[in-house]
Design an enzyme around this catalytic site. Structure first.
Site, PDB file in Angstrom:
ATOM      1  N   LYS A  15     -32.055 -17.360  11.507  1.00 37.30           N
ATOM      2  CA  LYS A  15     -31.289 -16.140  11.807  1.00 37.30           C
ATOM      3  C   LYS A  15     -29.851 -16.488  12.172  1.00 37.30           C
ATOM      4  O   LYS A  15     -28.918 -15.811  11.761  1.00 37.30           O
ATOM      5  CB  LYS A  15     -31.902 -15.409  13.013  1.00 37.30           C
ATOM      6  CG  LYS A  15     -33.108 -14.566  12.739  1.00 37.30           C
ATOM      7  CD  LYS A  15     -33.376 -13.776  14.028  1.00 37.30           C
ATOM      8  CE  LYS A  15     -34.645 -12.998  13.996  1.00 37.30           C
ATOM      9  NZ  LYS A  15     -34.892 -12.337  15.297  1.00 37.30           N
TER      10      LYS A  15
ATOM     11  N   ASP B  14     -33.957  -8.117  16.711  1.00 37.88           N
ATOM     12  CA  ASP B  14     -35.419  -8.131  16.564  1.00 37.88           C
ATOM     13  C   ASP B  14     -35.735  -7.510  15.223  1.00 37.88           C
ATOM     14  O   ASP B  14     -35.190  -6.461  14.863  1.00 37.88           O
ATOM     15  CB  ASP B  14     -36.115  -7.387  17.708  1.00 37.88           C
ATOM     16  CG  ASP B  14     -37.523  -7.946  17.917  1.00 37.88           C
ATOM     17  OD1 ASP B  14     -37.667  -9.180  18.067  1.00 37.88           O
ATOM     18  OD2 ASP B  14     -38.488  -7.166  17.921  1.00 37.88           O
ATOM     19  N   THR B  15     -36.573  -8.201  14.476  1.00 39.99           N
ATOM     20  CA  THR B  15     -36.857  -7.795  13.101  1.00 39.99           C
ATOM     21  C   THR B  15     -38.354  -7.679  12.895  1.00 39.99           C
ATOM     22  O   THR B  15     -39.117  -8.490  13.425  1.00 39.99           O
ATOM     23  CB  THR B  15     -36.261  -8.830  12.125  1.00 39.99           C
ATOM     24  OG1 THR B  15     -34.836  -8.784  12.227  1.00 39.99           O
ATOM     25  CG2 THR B  15     -36.665  -8.543  10.684  1.00 39.99           C
TER      26      THR B  15
ATOM     27  N   GLY C  42     -39.373 -17.105   6.900  1.00 38.01           N
ATOM     28  CA  GLY C  42     -40.354 -16.099   7.297  1.00 38.01           C
ATOM     29  C   GLY C  42     -41.129 -15.533   6.108  1.00 38.01           C
ATOM     30  O   GLY C  42     -41.699 -16.273   5.309  1.00 38.01           O
ATOM     31  N   TYR C  43     -41.125 -14.208   5.993  1.00 36.79           N
ATOM     32  CA  TYR C  43     -41.891 -13.516   4.955  1.00 36.79           C
ATOM     33  C   TYR C  43     -41.138 -13.417   3.621  1.00 36.79           C
ATOM     34  O   TYR C  43     -41.607 -12.761   2.698  1.00 36.79           O
ATOM     35  CB  TYR C  43     -42.247 -12.104   5.426  1.00 36.79           C
ATOM     36  CG  TYR C  43     -43.161 -12.048   6.640  1.00 36.79           C
ATOM     37  CD1 TYR C  43     -44.545 -12.063   6.497  1.00 36.79           C
ATOM     38  CD2 TYR C  43     -42.643 -11.966   7.929  1.00 36.79           C
ATOM     39  CE1 TYR C  43     -45.392 -12.000   7.609  1.00 36.79           C
ATOM     40  CE2 TYR C  43     -43.474 -11.901   9.047  1.00 36.79           C
ATOM     41  CZ  TYR C  43     -44.843 -11.921   8.881  1.00 36.79           C
ATOM     42  OH  TYR C  43     -45.668 -11.860   9.982  1.00 36.79           O
TER      43      TYR C  43
ATOM     44  N   LYS D  31     -29.268 -12.081  -0.944  1.00 37.58           N
ATOM     45  CA  LYS D  31     -30.115 -11.506   0.133  1.00 37.58           C
ATOM     46  C   LYS D  31     -29.234 -10.750   1.145  1.00 37.58           C
ATOM     47  O   LYS D  31     -29.512  -9.593   1.465  1.00 37.58           O
ATOM     48  CB  LYS D  31     -30.914 -12.609   0.840  1.00 37.58           C
ATOM     49  CG  LYS D  31     -31.739 -12.051   2.000  1.00 37.58           C
ATOM     50  CD  LYS D  31     -32.499 -13.098   2.810  1.00 37.58           C
ATOM     51  CE  LYS D  31     -33.145 -12.434   4.037  1.00 37.58           C
ATOM     52  NZ  LYS D  31     -33.773 -13.378   4.975  1.00 37.58           N
TER      53      LYS D  31
ATOM     54  N   HIS E 167     -31.863  -6.047   5.405  1.00 40.69           N
ATOM     55  CA  HIS E 167     -31.956  -5.434   6.740  1.00 40.69           C
ATOM     56  C   HIS E 167     -30.901  -6.035   7.683  1.00 40.69           C
ATOM     57  O   HIS E 167     -30.145  -5.316   8.320  1.00 40.69           O
ATOM     58  CB  HIS E 167     -33.379  -5.681   7.266  1.00 40.69           C
ATOM     59  CG  HIS E 167     -33.882  -7.088   7.023  1.00 40.69           C
ATOM     60  ND1 HIS E 167     -33.980  -7.628   5.754  1.00 40.69           N
ATOM     61  CD2 HIS E 167     -34.237  -8.068   7.870  1.00 40.69           C
ATOM     62  CE1 HIS E 167     -34.401  -8.871   5.840  1.00 40.69           C
ATOM     63  NE2 HIS E 167     -34.561  -9.177   7.110  1.00 40.69           N
TER      64      HIS E 167
HETATM   65  P1  ITT Z   1     -35.795 -14.650  18.027  1.00 39.61           P
HETATM   66  O1  ITT Z   1     -36.702 -13.643  18.680  1.00 39.61           O
HETATM   67  O2  ITT Z   1     -35.612 -15.864  18.874  1.00 39.61           O
HETATM   68  O3  ITT Z   1     -34.525 -14.054  17.517  1.00 39.61           O
HETATM   69  P2  ITT Z   1     -37.947 -14.756  16.084  1.00 39.61           P
HETATM   70  O4  ITT Z   1     -38.240 -15.647  14.930  1.00 39.61           O
HETATM   71  O5  ITT Z   1     -38.990 -14.654  17.176  1.00 39.61           O
HETATM   72  O6  ITT Z   1     -36.531 -15.189  16.699  1.00 39.61           O
HETATM   73  P3  ITT Z   1     -38.346 -11.937  15.625  1.00 39.61           P
HETATM   74  O7  ITT Z   1     -38.991 -11.753  16.952  1.00 39.61           O
HETATM   75  O8  ITT Z   1     -37.328 -10.941  15.200  1.00 39.61           O
HETATM   76  O9  ITT Z   1     -37.606 -13.345  15.513  1.00 39.61           O
HETATM   77  O10 ITT Z   1     -39.524 -12.113  14.607  1.00 39.61           O
HETATM   78  C1  ITT Z   1     -39.496 -11.649  13.343  1.00 39.61           C
HETATM   79  C2  ITT Z   1     -40.530 -12.292  12.461  1.00 39.61           C
HETATM   80  O11 ITT Z   1     -40.212 -11.853  11.164  1.00 39.61           O
HETATM   81  C3  ITT Z   1     -40.482 -13.836  12.419  1.00 39.61           C
HETATM   82  O12 ITT Z   1     -41.767 -14.314  12.078  1.00 39.61           O
HETATM   83  C4  ITT Z   1     -39.532 -14.129  11.291  1.00 39.61           C
HETATM   84  O13 ITT Z   1     -39.878 -15.322  10.597  1.00 39.61           O
HETATM   85  C5  ITT Z   1     -39.719 -12.914  10.381  1.00 39.61           C
HETATM   86  N1  ITT Z   1     -38.402 -12.546   9.844  1.00 39.61           N
HETATM   87  C6  ITT Z   1     -37.309 -12.133  10.552  1.00 39.61           C
HETATM   88  N2  ITT Z   1     -36.273 -11.925   9.728  1.00 39.61           N
HETATM   89  C7  ITT Z   1     -36.705 -12.203   8.480  1.00 39.61           C
HETATM   90  C8  ITT Z   1     -36.095 -12.205   7.217  1.00 39.61           C
HETATM   91  O14 ITT Z   1     -34.809 -11.902   7.059  1.00 39.61           O
HETATM   92  N3  ITT Z   1     -36.840 -12.542   6.163  1.00 39.61           N
HETATM   93  C9  ITT Z   1     -38.142 -12.867   6.303  1.00 39.61           C
HETATM   94  N4  ITT Z   1     -38.799 -12.917   7.457  1.00 39.61           N
HETATM   95  C10 ITT Z   1     -38.086 -12.586   8.557  1.00 39.61           C
END
Ligand code: ITT
Length: 195
Positions: free
Chosen positions: A16, A72-73, A153-154, A175, A180
């Site tokens: 991120k 948060d994503t 991630g996903y 991307k 998002h």
């Molecule tokens: P922080 O909370 O420390 O920022 P995190 O990885 O825990 O980092 P999130 O709580 O937002 O972040 O979790 C989001 C989940 O979704 C996490 O498993 C990420 O790998 C995934 N994710 C987030 N952004 C993504 C993206 O742009 N593409 C694919 N997967 C994503």
């Protein structure tokens, strides 16, 4: 560049951080948690993306005193009632195991033909006493198997609407232009430039 555009990004996710630094370019100077000597595992106890985003930004502001923002994503899958959503990072395990999360998602969607989904990002910015929220979404669908090795991630199982490849098969620029996070950061930068 001026001092007022320096912000801490409250994340432990290195992907991120590099993605947002790339999207923001020269418009904001972004410090990492390591840059301010923070190695906390910030608890994400909220029930929504909005709450978790606020918790992470508040944690840094209250304990370290810096103006900051947090992201948060969640990945919301229609056929799963919006899951994994706010639990996206901890879908399969307590840790952040993207391979396990993706495998569980594909398992839970096996035999399901309606695969519509969206990524949703909520960014909370805290400057002084003021908190503001910025959001971004991208619609798409979950593929039947992972493809590509970019992103994180996903990304290998998410194909944006109108595309014939996943986010993990795209360049970072492709991307970020529609994602998002790209949209939420664009709103954040537009706000910062206005103030
Ligand atoms: P922080 O909370 O420390 O920022 P995190 O990885 O825990 O980092 P999130 O709580 O937002 O972040 O979790 C989001 C989940 O979704 C996490 O498993 C990420 O790998 C995934 N994710 C987030 N952004 C993504 C993206 O742009 N593409 C694919 N997967 C994503």
């Amino acid at each position: 560049m001026t001092g007022q555009n320096t912000l801490v990004f409250a994340t432990n996710n290195a992907h991120k951080l590099s993605e947002i630094r790339r999207i923001a370019g020269d418009s904001i100077r972004i410090l990492s948690l390591a840059d301010i000597g923070c190695s906390d595992d910030i608890p994400e106890t909220g029930a929504t993306l909005e709450e978790n985003s606020m918790i992470k930004a508040r944690w840094v502001k209250d304990r370290y005193g810096y103006d900051c923002f947090a992201d948060d994503t969640g990945l919301e899958v229609d056929a799963l009632g919006g899951e994994p959503g706010v639990r996206s990072a901890r879908y399969a395990t307590d840790g952040h195991d993207s391979a396990a999360n993706t495998a569980l998602l594909l398992k839970n969607l096996s035999g399901v033909s309606h695969r519509k989904a969206r990524f949703r990002t909520v960014i909370t910015l805290i400057e002084g006493d003021t908190a503001n929220i910025f959001t971004g979404e991208v619609e798409g669908e979950i593929t039947s198997k992972p493809a590509g090795c970019g992103g994180f991630g996903y990304d290998p199982v998410f194909r944006p609407e109108g595309w014939n490849k996943t986010f993990a098969e795209a360049t970072a620029e492709e991307k970020n232009a529609i994602s998002h996070r790209g949209r939420a950061v664009a709103a954040l930068i537009e706000y910062i430039n206005r103030h």
